[in-house]
Design an enzyme around this catalytic site. Structure first.
Site, mmCIF file in Angstrom:
data_model
loop_
_atom_site.group_PDB
_atom_site.id
_atom_site.type_symbol
_atom_site.label_atom_id
_atom_site.label_comp_id
_atom_site.label_asym_id
_atom_site.label_seq_id
_atom_site.Cartn_x
_atom_site.Cartn_y
_atom_site.Cartn_z
ATOM 1 N N LEU A 39 0.812 -1.214 0.000
ATOM 2 C CA LEU A 39 0.000 0.000 0.000
ATOM 3 C C LEU A 39 0.844 1.262 0.000
ATOM 4 O O LEU A 39 0.375 2.331 -0.374
ATOM 5 C CB LEU A 39 -0.926 0.019 1.224
ATOM 6 C CG LEU A 39 -1.959 -1.099 1.303
ATOM 7 C CD1 LEU A 39 -2.701 -1.047 2.627
ATOM 8 C CD2 LEU A 39 -2.935 -0.992 0.147
ATOM 9 N N GLY A 40 2.080 1.173 0.434
ATOM 10 C CA GLY A 40 2.958 2.332 0.471
ATOM 11 C C GLY A 40 4.291 1.926 1.054
ATOM 12 O O GLY A 40 4.433 0.873 1.675
ATOM 13 N N GLY A 42 8.259 3.580 2.668
ATOM 14 C CA GLY A 42 9.121 4.669 3.086
ATOM 15 C C GLY A 42 10.555 4.200 3.163
ATOM 16 O O GLY A 42 10.911 3.123 2.670
ATOM 17 N N VAL A 47 3.981 -0.704 4.098
ATOM 18 C CA VAL A 47 2.661 -1.156 4.532
ATOM 19 C C VAL A 47 2.088 -2.061 3.461
ATOM 20 O O VAL A 47 2.116 -1.728 2.270
ATOM 21 C CB VAL A 47 1.720 0.041 4.779
ATOM 22 C CG1 VAL A 47 0.334 -0.453 5.189
ATOM 23 C CG2 VAL A 47 2.281 0.943 5.865
ATOM 24 N N LYS A 62 2.259 -3.093 8.799
ATOM 25 C CA LYS A 62 3.432 -2.254 8.567
ATOM 26 C C LYS A 62 4.645 -2.983 9.109
ATOM 27 O O LYS A 62 4.635 -3.443 10.255
ATOM 28 C CB LYS A 62 3.267 -0.901 9.263
ATOM 29 C CG LYS A 62 4.325 0.121 8.878
ATOM 30 C CD LYS A 62 3.945 1.509 9.381
ATOM 31 C CE LYS A 62 4.904 2.569 8.884
ATOM 32 N NZ LYS A 62 4.486 3.939 9.276
ATOM 33 N N ASP A 154 2.405 15.410 11.350
ATOM 34 C CA ASP A 154 2.356 15.199 9.893
ATOM 35 C C ASP A 154 0.912 15.122 9.408
ATOM 36 O O ASP A 154 0.545 14.227 8.655
ATOM 37 C CB ASP A 154 3.110 13.925 9.511
ATOM 38 C CG ASP A 154 3.345 13.827 7.992
ATOM 39 O OD1 ASP A 154 3.278 14.873 7.313
ATOM 40 O OD2 ASP A 154 3.591 12.712 7.498
#
Length: 971
Positions: A39-40, A42, A47, A62, A154
């Site tokens: 899903l994403g 970094g 994730v 995650k 954030d």
């Protein structure tokens, strides 16, 4: 132009509070979580979707990237613990934490299906003021966190998720920290545009930093932009303007003390109460009364009531009452003007939002209304955005007769249901069917038979009727909402966990996913000549664990579909198109995937909301049946050819037949294929027309090049590398196309006819290209990042010295014939190529972009503040004039062939066209969600190509009756 963002950084916490080693008893059982798509990602973690086999539910996990990375593990566990202590319905819930079977530290959380706040604002799915309650829920969640001693740090639109049923969830607490820790912490963090000034400066930050971010989110909801993009605040109530001023104060001491105070003022505004941040004027009481009791002001006589009420509230003798009444009348007139302006801006914003969603009927209808309200320039941008694609022809077939259409065979024949009855309606007869149960799905086969699925979602039966509507067979199905895929003499019925193959009068069941797992989607594949059994259709299915499963008579094979899960996380329907799989999601995402590699070619938003069904019309077009209508979609390009508000559709031998509340209509095959937009994989950063104007090239942030043949409407794609394509140039004769990448891959040179690469050692001589230009027919100039420019032979790659060009160039302008060349330096210096040498021109300190006319006579240079563009004679360097263009920062410029028009691309997604003779704006459009990074005029000046960080390239028409410049500059 900057580098497009084509993946979201998860923003993992960078400062750790000490190393925390997970204990051995936290290791999860290997069978508990079946990991799926990403899903994403970094720097330290990612994730992924996961399927919890114990509780039979979909979650998100995650995890750290590398096993044994102690710093990342400590950071991730700290993030999990901080988030877990926040037990609030609008804060993402942590479900579990520990180590997986590979020893990788993870934590599990509730998966959030929905849309980011930025997507909802851009899509215009509701009035912006209607999103105030969503911002209130966010503020209340952050107030809870502040009360627990936690600051998020954030808050951005991407970290606010809005679900389909009113849920609002704050996600990604990777940068969260305890208030006590922040008093001495100095770190730059947060999302640009939404982080408080003290966070941007790396200063200590407390709860007031979150208050500033909440104010920025409120600004986005009210005006469609973050606070850094200047927009008129007319039409917004004074109380909200005061609230924003307090929340967005530069000095933290002048803001609300915490999110709780801000939430109380937002709630007070919504409830018609007094705001702490606003000093009341006399008429504000009346405005609050209007919000509490809108019926009081709902008629024309309410204006008299306002005057009388204001006079009564102010009290005093008759003279003071009269003065007050006059003041109130003046205020009412001003308020009416503000209301008219707000209505005009709202209608225009909705028109632009519909344009970005590719909903042409809505966009053009709203544009006509905006033009009536006094916004012809913005309306002209909408018409320009669609003119390249011809309107889809439509033929009415039958009126609405009160029945629900369930299936269509051709223009004359359809299956209808009503009140538990079903019948076949044709031009010759109306025949009742022998079906006494509720119809869940129906489909005609190519051989004339009809399949009807009846029953309930838990108990279903497939009834097969022959061409004479006589019952041929019945088959019991497993539970779940059925979807029928029909062929000539075979059918596939997909249910919750299985699919049923009907062939040669028999039916058998296939379980493509692991036991107990639901089926996300299923798509039949074209039969292969070498298939073990031609009567056993091959299918491809997606399972919740992120596996793409191919099943046929030879068995099942599977592979991971991680990229698919990240880009189209809620995939629900698909169809095979040759070598590609086209996918639609219930979250209104669309995508094209290479079947051989699983690589996503592009992903974008649906023009008809969440997708219920996808139907193929051929190798290029598909029909989307969504929650908000039906669309004919060019799957190759990623563009809508037609959109309606109908509810169902079928592909027949007559063409596409759509039906809805007004009856049915037939869409024949599109007559013209010219495209008005192209969707790419990453944000578009470069655009160029061929010298003959017959084709157009886009380059994106994933290293992809798309070459569009304009009249044929075809799109061919080629990967140049894995970095941002910063520049695209055609050779003056159109025989070559060169792409420059912002990496060590340097440049690539191709033959446009075949997209085959020319040989040459491109990696070595050219590193990190910012811009490309032709010094000669076979010589390329490369402007590089933080290095002096270089030149090389375009056929051999041999290095050519250009020591006479000094400084660090920023941008270059060159007409398509390659006869002139002007370079802009990072400090505003300019150089002109004359023969084989360079001549320095007058500098313009702080300049950010440059453009040149087709004949090389006029140069346009954007000033540092981005509000003025200076026009110069390219030969004599004499100043010719200036175009004033206030707005967001300018990213790119273009001049048309004669220099009569100037195009501007801005960081907020706006594209404008100005007259250089008087500076008037002749066309404007917020064309992109996010940065508009590149613009280019066609050689004849009749088309403007734009590219944005939303991965969409557009072709705006400039020479039609709807888009021709007006005789005067009406705003």
């Amino acid at each position: 132009m900057g580098d497009p963002e084509y993946s979201q950084d998860l923003g993992l916490l960078t400062e750790s509070g000490g190393t925390v080693a997970p204990t051995s008893d936290t290791r999860a059982a290997p069978s508990r979580y079946a990991l799926g798509g990403e899903l994403g990602a970094g720097g330290m973690g990612r994730v992924r979707t996961a399927y919890d086999a114990t509780l039979e539910r979909e979650i998100a996990v995650k995890q750290v990237r590398l096993v044994g990375d102690a710093s990342a593990e400590a950071t991730l566990l700290r993030e999990a613990r901080v988030t877990a202590r926040l037990d609030h319905p609008s804060i993402i819930a942590v479900l579990d934490a520990g180590e997986d079977a590979e020893g990788r530290v993870f934590y599990a959380m509730r998966i959030v299906h929905g849309h980011g706040l930025d997507e909802v604002v851009a899509a215009g799915t509701e009035h912006r003021t209607g999103l105030l309650r969503a911002v209130l829920q966010v503020a209340q969640a952050i107030a809870y966190a502040h009360a627990r001693g936690v600051v998020h740090r954030d808050l951005s639109p991407r970290n606010i998720r809005l679900g389909a049923h009113g849920e609002v969830v704050v996600i990604d607490w990777g940068l969260a920290a305890m208030i006590d820790e922040l008093r001495t912490t100095r770190v730059v963090c947060g999302t640009p545009g939404y982080r408080a000034p003290e966070l941007a400066a790396g200063q200590p930050a407390g709860p007031q930093a979150d208050v500033w971010s909440l104010g920025a989110l409120l600004h986005l909801v009210l005006f469609g932009t973050p606070p850094s993009a200047r927009r008129s605040r007319r039409g917004v109530p004074a109380e909200l303007r005061s609230l924003l001023a307090c929340a967005l104060a530069t000095d933290p001491a002048r803001r609300y003390a915490d999110a709780g105070e801000l939430a109380r003022d937002i709630a007070a505004f919504l409830d018609g109460g007094r705001l702490r941040a606003h000093r009341d004027r006399p008429w504000d009481r009346v405005a609050r009364l209007a919000r509490r009791r809108p019926g009081v002001l709902g008629t024309a006589s309410a204006g008299i009531a306002i005057v009388a009420l204001v006079a009564l509230l102010l009290g005093g003798h008759a003279r003071r009452a009269a003065e007050t009444a006059r003041a109130a009348q003046a205020q009412a007139r001003a308020a009416q003007e503000d209301a008219n302006a707000a209505l005009r801006d709202m209608v225009l914003d909705r028109a632009w939002q519909s344009t970005r969603l590719d909903r042409r009927p809505d966009a053009e209808s709203l544009a006509r209304r905006a033009r009536e309200l006094g916004a012809p320039i913005g309306a002209r941008g909408v018409f320009a955005a669609f003119e390249a694609t011809a309107q889809q022809g439509r033929t009415p077939l039958w009126p609405d007769d009160g029945c629900e259409v369930r299936a269509v065979r051709d223009r004359h024949t359809r299956l209808c249901t009503r009140a538990g009855r079903a019948w076949l309606v044709s031009s010759a007869a109306r025949i009742s069917l022998p079906i006494a149960e509720d119809v869940l799905a129906a489909r005609f086969l190519g051989d004339g038979r009809l399949i009807v699925v009846v029953g309930t979602t838990s108990r279903q039966t497939a009834v097969v009727l022959d061409g004479q509507l006589r019952e041929e067979a019945r088959h019991v199905l497993s539970g779940g909402q059925p979807t029928i895929h029909a062929g000539d003499d075979t059918a596939i019925i997909a249910t919750a966990q299985d699919y049923h193959v009907l062939a040669r009068g028999a039916m058998h069941v296939v379980h493509p996913c692991a036991p107990g797992m639901p089926l996300r989607f299923l798509a039949p594949l074209a039969p292969s000549p070498t298939a073990p059994s031609p009567n056993e259709p091959a299918v491809i299915a997606l399972c919740p664990d992120g596996k793409l499963v191919r099943a046929d008579a030879a068995g099942k094979t599977s592979r991971d579909a991680f990229e698919l899960g990240a880009r189209i996380p809620a995939a629900s329907a698909a169809v095979a198109l040759g070598a590609h799989l086209f996918i639609g999601g219930i979250d209104a995402r669309l995508g094209l995937v290479e079947l051989a590699t699983g690589r996503v070619v592009y992903a974008t938003r649906s023009p008809v909301g969440g997708i219920r069904q996808v139907l193929a019309t051929g190798e290029q077009d598909v029909v989307l049946v969504g929650e908000d209508g039906v669309a004919l979609w060019d799957a190759s390009a990623g563009a809508a050819r037609a959109v309606t508000d109908t509810t169902g559709a079928e592909v027949t031998r007559d063409g596409v037949i759509a039906w809805g509340a007004r009856g049915g209509e037939l869409w024949p095959a599109p007559a013209a294929r010219r495209l008005h937009r192209v969707t790419m994989r990453g944000g578009i950063s470069a655009v160029a027309f061929a010298p003959d104007g017959a084709s157009l090239a886009f380059g994106d942030g994933s290293g992809q090049l798309a070459l569009v043949t304009l009249d044929a409407g075809t799109v061919r794609r080629r990967s140049l590398g894995d970095q941002v394509v910063k520049s695209i140039v055609f050779s003056p004769d159109g025989a070559m196309i060169a792409g420059g990448l912002a990496s060590a891959h340097g440049a690539r040179v191709f033959d446009p006819a075949t997209l085959t690469a020319r040989p040459g050692p491109w990696e070595d001589p050219v590193l990190g290209i910012k811009r490309l230009a032709y010094l000669a027919p076979d010589t390329l100039l490369a402007l590089r990042y933080s290095k002096h420019p270089v030149a090389f032979n375009a056929s051999t790659g041999a290095r050519i010295g250009i020591d006479d060009l000094t400084g660090l160039p920023l941008d270059v302008a060159q007409p398509a014939d390659g006869t002139a060349l002007v370079v802009l330096g990072v400090d505003g210096e300019t150089w002109r190529r004359e023969g084989t040498s360079w001549r320095a021109l007058a500098p313009l300190p702080g300049a950010s972009a440059i453009a040149i006319t087709e004949n090389g006579a006029v140069v346009a240079i954007a000033s540092g503040n981005g509000e003025t563009i200076e026009l110069r004679d390219a030969v004599t360097d004499a100043r010719l004039g200036q175009v004033n263009a206030p707005g967001a920062r300018i990213e790119d410029l273009a001049l048309d062939r004669t220099g009569a028009r100037l195009a501007i691309a801005r960081i907020d997604g706006t594209v404008e066209v100005h007259s250089t003779s008087d500076g008037a704006t002749v066309l404007a459009l917020v064309a992109h969600d996010g940065r508009a990074a590149a613009v280019a005029f066609s050689p004849d000046g009749c088309w403007l190509a734009t590219g944005g960080w939303d991965a969409v390239g557009r072709l705006l028409a400039l020479c039609t009756a709807e888009t021709a410049p007006p005789t005067s500059a009406a705003r």
